[in-house]
Design an enzyme around this catalytic site. Sequence first.
Site, PDB file in Angstrom:
ATOM      1  N   LYS A 187      -4.452  -7.889  -7.809  1.00  0.00           N
ATOM      2  CA  LYS A 187      -5.621  -8.347  -7.042  1.00  0.00           C
ATOM      3  C   LYS A 187      -6.828  -7.444  -7.315  1.00  0.00           C
ATOM      4  O   LYS A 187      -6.670  -6.231  -7.425  1.00  0.00           O
ATOM      5  CB  LYS A 187      -5.248  -8.285  -5.556  1.00  0.00           C
ATOM      6  N   LYS A 246       0.821  -1.210   0.000  1.00  0.00           N
ATOM      7  CA  LYS A 246       0.000   0.000   0.000  1.00  0.00           C
ATOM      8  C   LYS A 246       0.853   1.257   0.000  1.00  0.00           C
ATOM      9  O   LYS A 246       0.593   2.198  -0.735  1.00  0.00           O
ATOM     10  CB  LYS A 246      -0.912   0.019   1.233  1.00  0.00           C
ATOM     11  N   LYS A 286     -11.257  -3.090  -3.801  1.00  0.00           N
ATOM     12  CA  LYS A 286     -12.293  -2.052  -3.649  1.00  0.00           C
ATOM     13  C   LYS A 286     -11.725  -0.666  -3.914  1.00  0.00           C
ATOM     14  O   LYS A 286     -12.432   0.231  -4.326  1.00  0.00           O
ATOM     15  CB  LYS A 286     -12.803  -2.030  -2.202  1.00  0.00           C
TER      16      LYS A 286
HETATM   17  P1  TYM Z   1     -10.963  -6.370   3.009  1.00  0.00           P
HETATM   18  O1  TYM Z   1     -12.003  -5.364   3.314  1.00  0.00           O
HETATM   19  O2  TYM Z   1      -9.849  -5.971   2.121  1.00  0.00           O
HETATM   20  O3  TYM Z   1     -11.605  -7.664   2.365  1.00  0.00           O
HETATM   21  C1  TYM Z   1     -12.649  -8.379   2.990  1.00  0.00           C
HETATM   22  C2  TYM Z   1     -12.458  -9.866   2.723  1.00  0.00           C
HETATM   23  O4  TYM Z   1     -12.421 -10.123   1.323  1.00  0.00           O
HETATM   24  C3  TYM Z   1     -11.226 -10.820   0.988  1.00  0.00           C
HETATM   25  N1  TYM Z   1     -10.753 -10.320  -0.309  1.00  0.00           N
HETATM   26  C4  TYM Z   1     -10.559 -11.094  -1.386  1.00  0.00           C
HETATM   27  N2  TYM Z   1     -10.721 -12.416  -1.577  1.00  0.00           N
HETATM   28  C5  TYM Z   1     -10.443 -12.892  -2.809  1.00  0.00           C
HETATM   29  N3  TYM Z   1     -10.020 -12.124  -3.831  1.00  0.00           N
HETATM   30  C6  TYM Z   1      -9.845 -10.798  -3.686  1.00  0.00           C
HETATM   31  N4  TYM Z   1      -9.441 -10.047  -4.704  1.00  0.00           N
HETATM   32  C7  TYM Z   1     -10.123 -10.230  -2.410  1.00  0.00           C
HETATM   33  N5  TYM Z   1     -10.059  -8.963  -1.910  1.00  0.00           N
HETATM   34  C8  TYM Z   1     -10.436  -9.054  -0.635  1.00  0.00           C
HETATM   35  C9  TYM Z   1     -10.227 -10.473   2.078  1.00  0.00           C
HETATM   36  O5  TYM Z   1      -9.228 -11.452   2.194  1.00  0.00           O
HETATM   37  C10 TYM Z   1     -11.132 -10.396   3.299  1.00  0.00           C
HETATM   38  O6  TYM Z   1     -11.348 -11.681   3.827  1.00  0.00           O
HETATM   39  N6  TYM Z   1      -7.899  -6.614   6.937  1.00  0.00           N
HETATM   40  C11 TYM Z   1      -9.185  -7.079   6.424  1.00  0.00           C
HETATM   41  C12 TYM Z   1     -10.366  -6.766   7.331  1.00  0.00           C
HETATM   42  C13 TYM Z   1     -10.219  -7.216   8.744  1.00  0.00           C
HETATM   43  C14 TYM Z   1     -10.321  -8.545   9.224  1.00  0.00           C
HETATM   44  C15 TYM Z   1     -10.160  -8.454  10.632  1.00  0.00           C
HETATM   45  C16 TYM Z   1     -10.526  -9.779   8.617  1.00  0.00           C
HETATM   46  C17 TYM Z   1     -10.004  -6.403   9.808  1.00  0.00           C
HETATM   47  N7  TYM Z   1      -9.979  -7.146  10.960  1.00  0.00           N
HETATM   48  C18 TYM Z   1     -10.171  -9.587  11.431  1.00  0.00           C
HETATM   49  C19 TYM Z   1     -10.553 -10.911   9.418  1.00  0.00           C
HETATM   50  C20 TYM Z   1     -10.376 -10.813  10.819  1.00  0.00           C
HETATM   51  C21 TYM Z   1      -9.425  -6.398   5.090  1.00  0.00           C
HETATM   52  O7  TYM Z   1      -8.892  -5.375   4.796  1.00  0.00           O
HETATM   53  O8  TYM Z   1     -10.382  -6.990   4.366  1.00  0.00           O
END
Ligand code: TYM
Length: 336
Positions: free
Chosen positions: A199, A116, A202
């Site tokens: 990847k 990032k 969002k």
């Molecule tokens: P975030 O908001 O980026 O994404 C949410 C979930 O979607 C999955 N994901 C993907 N899976 C497959 N292909 C992709 N291109 C893709 N982009 C995103 C992510 O792996 C995630 O499961 N850090 C986390 C949020 C978080 C969290 C937590 C997760 C904060 N605290 C505690 C689990 C446990 C995040 O930014 O997710």
Amino acid sequence: MHKLSGKRIFSGIQPTGIPHIGNYLGAIRHWVELQNANECLFCLVDMHAITVWQEPHLLKTQIIEQTAVLMACGIDPKKHILFNQSAVHAHARLAWIFNCVSRVGWMNRMTQFKDKAGKNREAYSAGLYVYPNLMAADILVYQATYVPVGEDQRQHIELTNDIAQKFNHDYKVDFFREVKGVIPEISARVMNLRDGSKKMSKSDPSEQGRITLLDTDDDIALKIRKAKSDAEPLPFEKNELDRRLEAKNLISMYSVLAQQPIENVLKDFGGKGFAALKLALTDIVIEIISPIRKETHHLLNDSQYILNILRSGAEKASAIANPIIEKVESLVGYVK
Ligand code: TYM
């Protein structure tokens, strides 16, 4: 598909935009399934969201919108717990303790920060740097043991275990148990439709590379039609997909959505051009997303209802987290 039962499950998503098909395939659809036999907490991680700048009014709208999307996908806030992170103060309290348990060297190894912040790391927030410590707190403040996530979160789950172990060691307790990531075999990392080496995300400024869960049928058809392809016919052999990133991405998505092993999909589409696969994928993506979009819009007619869901979710989450954070704070030696 998931054999887990009787576990406490935690997962989170950043309310920084409309969830896309990557979030759905990598995480949300597994959350929905895991609800059948487990106790689940699903969290809109607004504190994580502000580690990079968020327009306040937009953040608020996105939290409401994303809650509606998750409900439309099948998250049941009556049987499980759906809430926003900042409303449960125990997350911040444990995160601070973890900032003191975790090591700077550990943070320096986190690939997401490097990706990032890139070369401009000095200009990023300190919050983004310690982001993984807050994530560990999210999970451990409920003593959750299973965390369904996409591949990109694997390193964060490993760090959560390092923090848990160091906490146990430093304070000579056996308080936090091991946390396991539940990461799907296929589509754990859905790639950008315009660039199979990136990847799907969002926060990508261009919407063309992702299919959101609120895209219209026409948007979906157009985005898939314009998805990057290559000049060769689709392969018959699975291992050939490793050098065909775009083909691999589309085939993987189709395989999961059609609930067919990749080998079977290649039997049907091998030797053909991308067009047939793209048409079939379009149909199946529309079949999944169209009802989600409609239900989300329906739910968004009453944003007060959504806010009430979040409030009651936060109360239920606090009831679990408060005794745990109290115990941790007393282990640390705070005076109450
Ligand atoms: P975030 O908001 O980026 O994404 C949410 C979930 O979607 C999955 N994901 C993907 N899976 C497959 N292909 C992709 N291109 C893709 N982009 C995103 C992510 O792996 C995630 O499961 N850090 C986390 C949020 C978080 C969290 C937590 C997760 C904060 N605290 C505690 C689990 C446990 C995040 O930014 O997710």
